[in-house]
Write a protein that holds these residues in place. Sequence first.
Motif, mmCIF file in Angstrom:
data_model
loop_
_atom_site.group_PDB
_atom_site.id
_atom_site.type_symbol
_atom_site.label_atom_id
_atom_site.label_comp_id
_atom_site.label_asym_id
_atom_site.label_seq_id
_atom_site.Cartn_x
_atom_site.Cartn_y
_atom_site.Cartn_z
ATOM 1 N N LYS A 208 -16.227 -4.527 0.992
ATOM 2 C CA LYS A 208 -14.819 -4.117 0.982
ATOM 3 C C LYS A 208 -13.988 -5.323 0.557
ATOM 4 O O LYS A 208 -14.218 -6.445 1.003
ATOM 5 N N GLU B 46 0.819 -1.208 0.000
ATOM 6 C CA GLU B 46 0.000 0.000 0.000
ATOM 7 C C GLU B 46 0.864 1.274 0.000
ATOM 8 O O GLU B 46 0.498 2.292 -0.564
ATOM 9 N N TRP C 91 -3.758 -8.535 0.545
ATOM 10 C CA TRP C 91 -2.674 -8.542 1.524
ATOM 11 C C TRP C 91 -1.479 -9.330 1.000
ATOM 12 O O TRP C 91 -1.619 -10.232 0.182
ATOM 13 N N ILE D 204 -6.592 -12.418 -0.686
ATOM 14 C CA ILE D 204 -7.624 -11.388 -0.538
ATOM 15 C C ILE D 204 -8.600 -11.761 0.573
ATOM 16 O O ILE D 204 -8.756 -12.925 0.930
ATOM 17 N N ARG E 51 -0.835 -4.790 4.105
ATOM 18 C CA ARG E 51 -1.917 -4.553 3.155
ATOM 19 C C ARG E 51 -1.345 -3.973 1.871
ATOM 20 O O ARG E 51 -0.500 -3.080 1.883
ATOM 21 N N GLU F 106 -9.990 -6.455 0.337
ATOM 22 C CA GLU F 106 -8.607 -6.124 0.724
ATOM 23 C C GLU F 106 -7.665 -7.151 0.113
ATOM 24 O O GLU F 106 -7.966 -8.342 0.107
ATOM 25 N N ASP G 214 -7.000 -1.733 -0.827
ATOM 26 C CA ASP G 214 -8.378 -2.066 -0.477
ATOM 27 C C ASP G 214 -9.316 -1.304 -1.397
ATOM 28 O O ASP G 214 -8.931 -0.341 -2.062
ATOM 29 N N TRP G 215 -10.558 -1.783 -1.448
ATOM 30 C CA TRP G 215 -11.542 -1.222 -2.361
ATOM 31 C C TRP G 215 -12.893 -1.267 -1.673
ATOM 32 O O TRP G 215 -13.322 -2.332 -1.220
ATOM 33 N N HIS G 216 -13.536 -0.118 -1.564
ATOM 34 C CA HIS G 216 -14.849 -0.011 -0.919
ATOM 35 C C HIS G 216 -15.901 0.328 -1.982
ATOM 36 O O HIS G 216 -15.688 1.248 -2.774
#
Length: 194
Positions: free
Chosen positions: A144, A89, A148, A104, A157, A146, A160-162
């Motif tokens: 969400k 990240e 990793w 994920i 991490r 994520e 991530d995606w919301h």
Amino acid sequence: MQDALNNAKSYMKPSEFEKKHNEAKDKSIQKLKITTNSKLKGIFILNAISAIEKKYANFRNINNKKPKPSPDEGRMALTVSVCSANFLEKKNWCDDTTRCDPYIKIFINNKVVIESKVYEDNQYPDIKETYLTDNFIHKNTPIKIEMWDSDNGNDDRMMDWHFDPATLLNKGGSDRKVENANCIDASLVWIPKE
């Protein structure tokens, strides 16, 4: 109808009327047996009883109707796949000597529903997970994803995606998020509540 009840009240003793009226109310629809000396009084009272029966019949029918399902509620089949896994990240390489070890996690309504296996030393892992909701959810339920990098319990991490189902459906049911040379695809099939 209130006028009919008031007129019926005037032809009976107040306590007798209230008793009869309460019985009809408590048992939904109940025929009242009234003895009268005059045909006119009897007809009037029967009209009042008929009005009471109609009122309670309509009430019963309203309560027995099933509510229409909301078009915004349903079940979904969500498929998530990873296109590439290159950086953490913070725009760092995953490891000094090897590639990332991606996996994920998929969250629905802040609860982990899937955690994939770890794909060791793999820049382009074949991660593809599908999740079908057990219960009905709303189109605005938060989702969400994520990604990793596994590091023996000290995982980092990668991205991530919301989003929510409505957002994905508005984009034709699928979308891609690219961040720091990491890439995740998501597609969704919505099954409306019937």
